[in-house]
Design an enzyme around this catalytic site. Structure first.
Site, PDB file in Angstrom:
ATOM      1  N   ASP A  46      -0.012   0.496   7.477  1.00 45.57           N
ATOM      2  CA  ASP A  46       0.009   1.832   6.890  1.00 45.57           C
ATOM      3  C   ASP A  46       0.418   2.902   7.904  1.00 45.57           C
ATOM      4  OD1 ASP A  46      -1.026   0.525   4.711  1.00 45.57           O
ATOM      5  OD2 ASP A  46      -2.847   1.735   4.562  1.00 45.57           O
ATOM      6  N   HIS A  97      -2.479  -0.637  11.043  1.00 45.72           N
ATOM      7  CA  HIS A  97      -1.759   0.633  11.109  1.00 45.72           C
ATOM      8  C   HIS A  97      -0.771   0.630  12.267  1.00 45.72           C
ATOM      9  CE1 HIS A  97      -5.578   1.386   9.048  1.00 45.72           C
ATOM     10  NE2 HIS A  97      -4.959   2.385   8.419  1.00 45.72           N
TER      11      HIS A  97
END
Length: 233
Positions: free
Chosen positions: A47, A192
């Site tokens: 993400d 991430h």
């Protein structure tokens, strides 16, 4: 008495608009995809990118281990770094939507989420690679009641394994163990490739990449298939 009813109404609104939609899919398989059912399949998802420093390093690492992943990108970052979006697509990764900016759906009206974040980001990605994304992960996994009524062309995705890699301390001390102990058949892993969003440590992806390389090396002996989310049942 009026204050009491207003308070009850406010609590009811918050529950219906924010809390129930966000937490119910974590309890039952309703409204959002969390985990696959096929033996030996694992999905790595990333993400908040693309990030000009960390995403290229991550793509190099995934290529070294022949891992296909899914990237939930911010539309604002995709606009700034279209070459990275093209590289993701060229190297066989899936690209999904993570809103235009990293803003909680709890704080926005339903049509704002749909028009200014989902559609806008989908338009940006399509303009770069000629393909329209159909997987969506809301920031922090927080949904409002209307997110379930988006067009069926979007598949809402959460995760089954969250490693806390947005904190540098977690990355350095326990990320590797969390991943190696937590990955099972059908795992959807949340990581991430940027630390520039609210609540994250700016340099956390540096440590995530170090841990991930060790994890991928050790996972080679587990007979796992690393797949994109659109390949996972």
């Amino acid at each position: 008495m009026l204050v009491k009813y207003l308070l009850i109404g406010l609590i009811g609104f918050i529950s219906l608009y924010m809390l129930i939609p966000s937490f119910l899919p974590r309890i039952v398989r309703l409204g959002a995809f969390r985990k696959g059912t096929t033996k030996n399949q694992v999905a790595f998802t990333f993400d908040d990118g693309p990030h000009p420093r960390y995403t290229p390093e991550l793509l190099d690492l995934l290529q070294d281990y022949q891992v296909k992943a899914t990237f939930f990108v911010l539309g604002s970052q995709a606009e700034l770094h279209p070459d990275l979006i093209r590289r993701m697509d060229r190297e066989g990764h899936q690209i999904g939507i993570h809103n235009y900016a990293h803003t909680s759906n709890w704080l926005m009206l339903p049509w704002t989420v749909r028009r200014d974040h989902m559609k806008r980001t989908a338009d940006i990605i399509e303009s770069i690679i000629g393909k329209r994304p159909n997987h969506y992960r809301p920031p922090w996994g927080l949904m409002n009641a209307f997110d379930f009524f988006h067009p069926k062309s979007y598949r809402i995705v959460l995760w089954s394994l969250k490693a806390g890699d947005w904190r540098s301390r977690s990355c350095r001390k326990k990320l590797k163990a969390t991943l190696l102990n937590g990955i099972t058949d059908g795992s959807v892993i949340l990581l991430h490739d940027s630390g520039d969003t609210p609540g994250a440590d700016r340099h956390a992806p540096y440590f995530m990449l170090q841990a991930l390389e060790e994890v991928l090396h050790q996972l080679q002996g587990r007979n796992l298939q690393f797949v994109r989310l659109d390949e996972m049942a």
